[in-house]
Motif scaffolding. Structure first.
Motif, PDB file in Angstrom:
ATOM      1  N   ALA A  45       0.503  -1.005  -0.128  1.00 41.48           N
ATOM      2  CA  ALA A  45       0.020   0.491   0.203  1.00 41.48           C
ATOM      3  C   ALA A  45       0.368   1.242   0.346  1.00 41.48           C
ATOM      4  CB  ALA A  45      -0.752   0.205   1.621  1.00 41.48           C
ATOM      5  N   GLU A  46       1.884   0.631   0.883  1.00 43.77           N
ATOM      6  CA  GLU A  46       2.460   2.446   0.668  1.00 43.77           C
ATOM      7  C   GLU A  46       3.557   2.381  -0.972  1.00 43.77           C
ATOM      8  OE1 GLU A  46       5.242   1.651   3.732  1.00 43.77           O
ATOM      9  OE2 GLU A  46       4.546   1.859   5.943  1.00 43.77           O
ATOM     10  N   PHE A  47       3.891   1.288  -0.929  1.00 43.66           N
ATOM     11  CA  PHE A  47       4.664   0.879  -2.363  1.00 43.66           C
ATOM     12  C   PHE A  47       3.514   2.299  -3.701  1.00 43.66           C
ATOM     13  CE2 PHE A  47       5.201  -0.893  -6.447  1.00 43.66           C
ATOM     14  CZ  PHE A  47       6.671  -0.289  -6.863  1.00 43.66           C
ATOM     15  N   GLU A  74      13.036   3.979  -6.168  1.00 46.52           N
ATOM     16  CA  GLU A  74      15.175   3.900  -6.702  1.00 46.52           C
ATOM     17  C   GLU A  74      15.193   2.533  -6.197  1.00 46.52           C
ATOM     18  OE1 GLU A  74      16.395   6.281  -8.302  1.00 46.52           O
ATOM     19  OE2 GLU A  74      15.021   7.926  -8.103  1.00 46.52           O
ATOM     20  N   PRO A  75      16.716   2.158  -7.029  1.00 50.53           N
ATOM     21  CA  PRO A  75      17.167   0.810  -6.779  1.00 50.53           C
ATOM     22  C   PRO A  75      17.195   0.634  -5.264  1.00 50.53           C
ATOM     23  CG  PRO A  75      18.250   1.740  -7.696  1.00 50.53           C
ATOM     24  CD  PRO A  75      17.678   2.524  -7.409  1.00 50.53           C
ATOM     25  N   GLY A  76      17.368   1.391  -4.199  1.00 45.43           N
ATOM     26  CA  GLY A  76      17.018   0.669  -2.764  1.00 45.43           C
ATOM     27  C   GLY A  76      16.417   0.714  -1.535  1.00 45.43           C
ATOM     28  N   ASP A  77      14.827   0.849  -2.828  1.00 44.34           N
ATOM     29  CA  ASP A  77      13.558   1.057  -1.680  1.00 44.34           C
ATOM     30  C   ASP A  77      13.154   0.302  -2.193  1.00 44.34           C
ATOM     31  OD1 ASP A  77      14.137   3.924  -1.808  1.00 44.34           O
ATOM     32  OD2 ASP A  77      12.657   4.279  -3.488  1.00 44.34           O
ATOM     33  N   TRP A  78      11.851  -0.390  -0.731  1.00 46.58           N
ATOM     34  CA  TRP A  78      11.261  -1.659  -1.045  1.00 46.58           C
ATOM     35  C   TRP A  78      10.360  -1.598  -2.927  1.00 46.58           C
ATOM     36  CZ3 TRP A  78       6.795  -3.366  -2.181  1.00 46.58           C
ATOM     37  CH2 TRP A  78       5.417  -4.318  -1.689  1.00 46.58           C
ATOM     38  N   TYR A 103      10.238   4.309 -11.941  1.00 47.66           N
ATOM     39  CA  TYR A 103      11.739   4.060 -11.486  1.00 47.66           C
ATOM     40  C   TYR A 103      12.411   5.226 -12.447  1.00 47.66           C
ATOM     41  CZ  TYR A 103      15.394   0.303 -10.820  1.00 47.66           C
ATOM     42  OH  TYR A 103      16.462   0.269  -9.665  1.00 47.66           O
ATOM     43  N   GLY A 104      12.759   5.037 -11.167  1.00 47.84           N
ATOM     44  CA  GLY A 104      13.675   6.835 -11.071  1.00 47.84           C
ATOM     45  C   GLY A 104      14.889   6.216 -12.505  1.00 47.84           C
ATOM     46  N   PRO A 105      15.804   5.044 -12.346  1.00 49.81           N
ATOM     47  CA  PRO A 105      16.979   5.554 -13.024  1.00 49.81           C
ATOM     48  C   PRO A 105      17.071   4.457 -15.202  1.00 49.81           C
ATOM     49  CG  PRO A 105      17.782   3.522 -10.927  1.00 49.81           C
ATOM     50  CD  PRO A 105      15.901   3.742 -10.994  1.00 49.81           C
ATOM     51  N   TYR A 106      15.724   4.299 -14.939  1.00 53.24           N
ATOM     52  CA  TYR A 106      15.502   3.597 -15.896  1.00 53.24           C
ATOM     53  C   TYR A 106      14.658   5.810 -16.549  1.00 53.24           C
ATOM     54  CZ  TYR A 106      12.547   1.786 -20.194  1.00 53.24           C
ATOM     55  OH  TYR A 106      12.361   1.090 -21.000  1.00 53.24           O
ATOM     56  N   CYS A 107      14.134   6.277 -15.905  1.00 54.67           N
ATOM     57  CA  CYS A 107      13.169   7.746 -16.273  1.00 54.67           C
ATOM     58  C   CYS A 107      15.096   8.661 -16.895  1.00 54.67           C
ATOM     59  CB  CYS A 107      12.404   8.066 -15.374  1.00 54.67           C
ATOM     60  SG  CYS A 107      10.699   7.293 -15.400  1.00 54.67           S
ATOM     61  N   ARG A 108      16.256   8.027 -16.330  1.00 55.19           N
ATOM     62  CA  ARG A 108      16.994   9.056 -15.848  1.00 55.19           C
ATOM     63  C   ARG A 108      17.591   8.506 -17.274  1.00 55.19           C
ATOM     64  NH1 ARG A 108      16.857   9.505 -10.601  1.00 55.19           N
ATOM     65  NH2 ARG A 108      18.448   7.172 -10.085  1.00 55.19           N
ATOM     66  N   ALA A 109      17.667   7.683 -18.089  1.00 57.30           N
ATOM     67  CA  ALA A 109      17.925   6.848 -19.119  1.00 57.30           C
ATOM     68  C   ALA A 109      17.254   7.521 -20.816  1.00 57.30           C
ATOM     69  CB  ALA A 109      18.027   5.393 -18.727  1.00 57.30           C
ATOM     70  N   LEU A 110      16.719   6.995 -19.948  1.00 55.30           N
ATOM     71  CA  LEU A 110      15.553   7.400 -21.582  1.00 55.30           C
ATOM     72  C   LEU A 110      15.389   9.321 -21.511  1.00 55.30           C
ATOM     73  CD1 LEU A 110      12.176   5.285 -20.509  1.00 55.30           C
ATOM     74  CD2 LEU A 110      13.949   5.564 -21.967  1.00 55.30           C
ATOM     75  N   ASP A 111      15.418  10.209 -20.686  1.00 58.68           N
ATOM     76  CA  ASP A 111      15.357  11.514 -20.635  1.00 58.68           C
ATOM     77  C   ASP A 111      16.817  11.803 -21.510  1.00 58.68           C
ATOM     78  OD1 ASP A 111      13.863  12.087 -19.587  1.00 58.68           O
ATOM     79  OD2 ASP A 111      14.202  13.258 -17.592  1.00 58.68           O
ATOM     80  N   ARG A 112      17.737  11.065 -20.846  1.00 56.37           N
ATOM     81  CA  ARG A 112      19.039  11.119 -22.261  1.00 56.37           C
ATOM     82  C   ARG A 112      18.963  10.213 -23.461  1.00 56.37           C
ATOM     83  NH1 ARG A 112      25.356  10.289 -20.558  1.00 56.37           N
ATOM     84  NH2 ARG A 112      26.162  10.514 -22.499  1.00 56.37           N
ATOM     85  N   SER A 131      22.668  -1.050 -17.558  1.00 54.74           N
ATOM     86  CA  SER A 131      23.046  -0.119 -16.210  1.00 54.74           C
ATOM     87  C   SER A 131      22.267   0.351 -15.536  1.00 54.74           C
ATOM     88  CB  SER A 131      23.894   1.354 -17.015  1.00 54.74           C
ATOM     89  OG  SER A 131      25.538   0.939 -16.919  1.00 54.74           O
ATOM     90  N   ALA A 132      21.121   0.272 -16.318  1.00 52.80           N
ATOM     91  CA  ALA A 132      19.498   1.107 -15.494  1.00 52.80           C
ATOM     92  C   ALA A 132      18.825  -0.483 -14.676  1.00 52.80           C
ATOM     93  CB  ALA A 132      18.686   1.338 -15.992  1.00 52.80           C
ATOM     94  N   ALA A 133      18.853  -1.588 -16.241  1.00 54.51           N
ATOM     95  CA  ALA A 133      18.486  -2.876 -15.460  1.00 54.51           C
ATOM     96  C   ALA A 133      19.408  -3.158 -14.499  1.00 54.51           C
ATOM     97  CB  ALA A 133      18.557  -3.733 -16.710  1.00 54.51           C
ATOM     98  N   GLU A 134      20.415  -3.241 -14.234  1.00 53.64           N
ATOM     99  CA  GLU A 134      21.490  -3.686 -13.975  1.00 53.64           C
ATOM    100  C   GLU A 134      21.182  -3.287 -11.947  1.00 53.64           C
ATOM    101  OE1 GLU A 134      25.973  -4.959 -14.554  1.00 53.64           O
ATOM    102  OE2 GLU A 134      25.607  -2.969 -15.232  1.00 53.64           O
ATOM    103  N   THR A 135      20.553  -2.003 -11.918  1.00 55.27           N
ATOM    104  CA  THR A 135      20.475  -2.023 -10.803  1.00 55.27           C
ATOM    105  C   THR A 135      19.076  -2.827  -9.791  1.00 55.27           C
ATOM    106  OG1 THR A 135      18.583   0.092 -11.471  1.00 55.27           O
ATOM    107  CG2 THR A 135      20.496   0.155 -10.631  1.00 55.27           C
ATOM    108  N   LEU A 136      18.433  -3.618 -10.753  1.00 55.04           N
ATOM    109  CA  LEU A 136      17.503  -3.991 -10.351  1.00 55.04           C
ATOM    110  C   LEU A 136      18.276  -5.881  -9.836  1.00 55.04           C
ATOM    111  CD1 LEU A 136      14.468  -3.442 -13.256  1.00 55.04           C
ATOM    112  CD2 LEU A 136      14.427  -3.018 -10.291  1.00 55.04           C
ATOM    113  N   GLY A 137      19.047  -5.901  -9.875  1.00 51.82           N
ATOM    114  CA  GLY A 137      20.340  -7.284  -9.473  1.00 51.82           C
ATOM    115  C   GLY A 137      20.499  -8.098 -10.646  1.00 51.82           C
TER     116      GLY A 137
END
Length: 330
Positions: A27-29, A40-44, A163-172, A103-109
């Motif tokens: 619910a918080e998510f 972000e990558p470290g978030d639940w 998802y932050g890392p993907y959005c930042r990659a797409l902006d560029r 790199s963005a995908a790697e942040t997911l593990g």
């Protein structure tokens, strides 16, 4: 270049996989996403969110790498030095986009090495449109303009996702794709307004690619049960049908404007609904090609496999017994 979410292998119902999640954390998510916050990558995050995002970003990265191959074959054959240089720069950009996305995908593990292994083994998919040949320079130009145009429709929407890392990659990536789009449009207009032979070549290429272009955004929404949860989590920001309609709205008039035609007698805009009507794509053929039976599937993967094998010595030389994998932070 080419990000369209693939929903193969997802659970058979949109909520399967959530029953084991902590309801309070879930619910918080969802509340964070509803407020427009970035995850972000470290978030639940729910396992289903991580799984689908990994697949989506990984597929996008593979599409950039594989997508550079049909255009790359025309670098040495492009007409004139200026076109050769521009084509080479575009292909270089696409490969660079893949690096951002891996790199963005790697942040997911999932490691980059495992992603490439899955690509070569056929476990991971890439955009179906790159399993078709480019027999003429005009075919390469169709990719540069209209395939990139479709990709921009997808990417501009998903750049506003959760998802932050993907959005930042797409902006560029979108900033660079804007130049690719202008390059492709210029190349198509040059041929469409050139000699009768050039114009005929351009029309023939457009006829060849139009069926694949119409499947670029994926199956119709009515064929998927997963759209609702993916859009609620802002993994996808627009449905397949919405993206397809936006693409037709933006580019069919431009195609007609330069005097080219499209091989679909039913293609017309319904002014009452604001939706385009067209011949339903051959989704059985789409499935056949995406499962490895297209005209260029084997060739594309063979090139990628050779590149991995030829570059293996570099990776071995960089590794030491103490080397540890480090997941990107963002």
């Amino acid at each position: 270049m080419y990000g369209s979410a693939s929903t193969h292998d997802l659970p058979t119902t949109a909520t399967t996989g959530l029953e084991n999640e902590d309801p309070i954390l879930l619910a918080e998510f969802e509340a964070r996403i509803a407020r427009g916050e970035k995850i972000e990558p470290g978030d639940w995050m729910p396992a289903l969110y991580r799984k689908q995002l990994t697949r989506m970003i990984e597929q996008h990265a593979h599409s950039e790498i594989i997508g550079s191959l049909p255009e790359g074959t025309w670098i040495t054959r492009a007409p004139g030095f200026r076109r050769k240089m521009a084509q080479m720069a575009k292909v270089q950009d696409e490969v660079g986009h893949a690096q951002l996305l891996y790199s963005a995908a790697e942040t997911l593990g999932k490691t980059r090495e495992q992603m490439l292994i899955d690509l070569i083994n056929g476990k991971s998919k890439y955009s179906n449109v790159f399993n078709y040949p480019t027999p003429t320079w005009a075919d390469s130009n169709v990719i540069s303009w209209l395939i990139d145009a479709g990709a921009i429709v997808n990417q501009l929407a998903n750049a506003k996702g959760s998802y932050g890392p993907y959005c930042r990659a797409l902006d560029r990536i979108c900033a660079e794709e804007a130049f690719h789009l202008k390059y492709g449009h210029d190349a198509v207009v040059h041929m469409a307004t050139g000699t009768p032979i050039q114009r005929a070549m351009m029309q023939a290429a457009l006829n060849r690619w139009w069926p694949a272009i119409m499947t670029f955004f994926g199956p119709s929404d009515k064929m998927s049960v997963h759209t609702e949860i993916l859009m609620r989590w802002k993994v996808k920001m627009a449905s397949n049908d919405e993206c397809r309609n936006q693409f037709l709205d933006m580019y069919v008039p431009k195609i007609w404007e330069i005097g080219l035609t499209l091989p679909d007698e039913k293609l017309a805009k319904n002014e009452e609904t604001g939706r385009w009507e067209f011949t339903e794509p051959d989704w059985e053929d789409f499935k056949r090609v995406i499962n490895g039976d297209g005209p260029c599937n084997a060739e594309r993967i063979a090139v990628r496999r050779a590149a991995e094998e030829n570059g293996a010595w570099v990776r071995r030389a960089l590794l030491t017994p103490k080397t540890q994998y480090v997941r990107p932070l963002a």
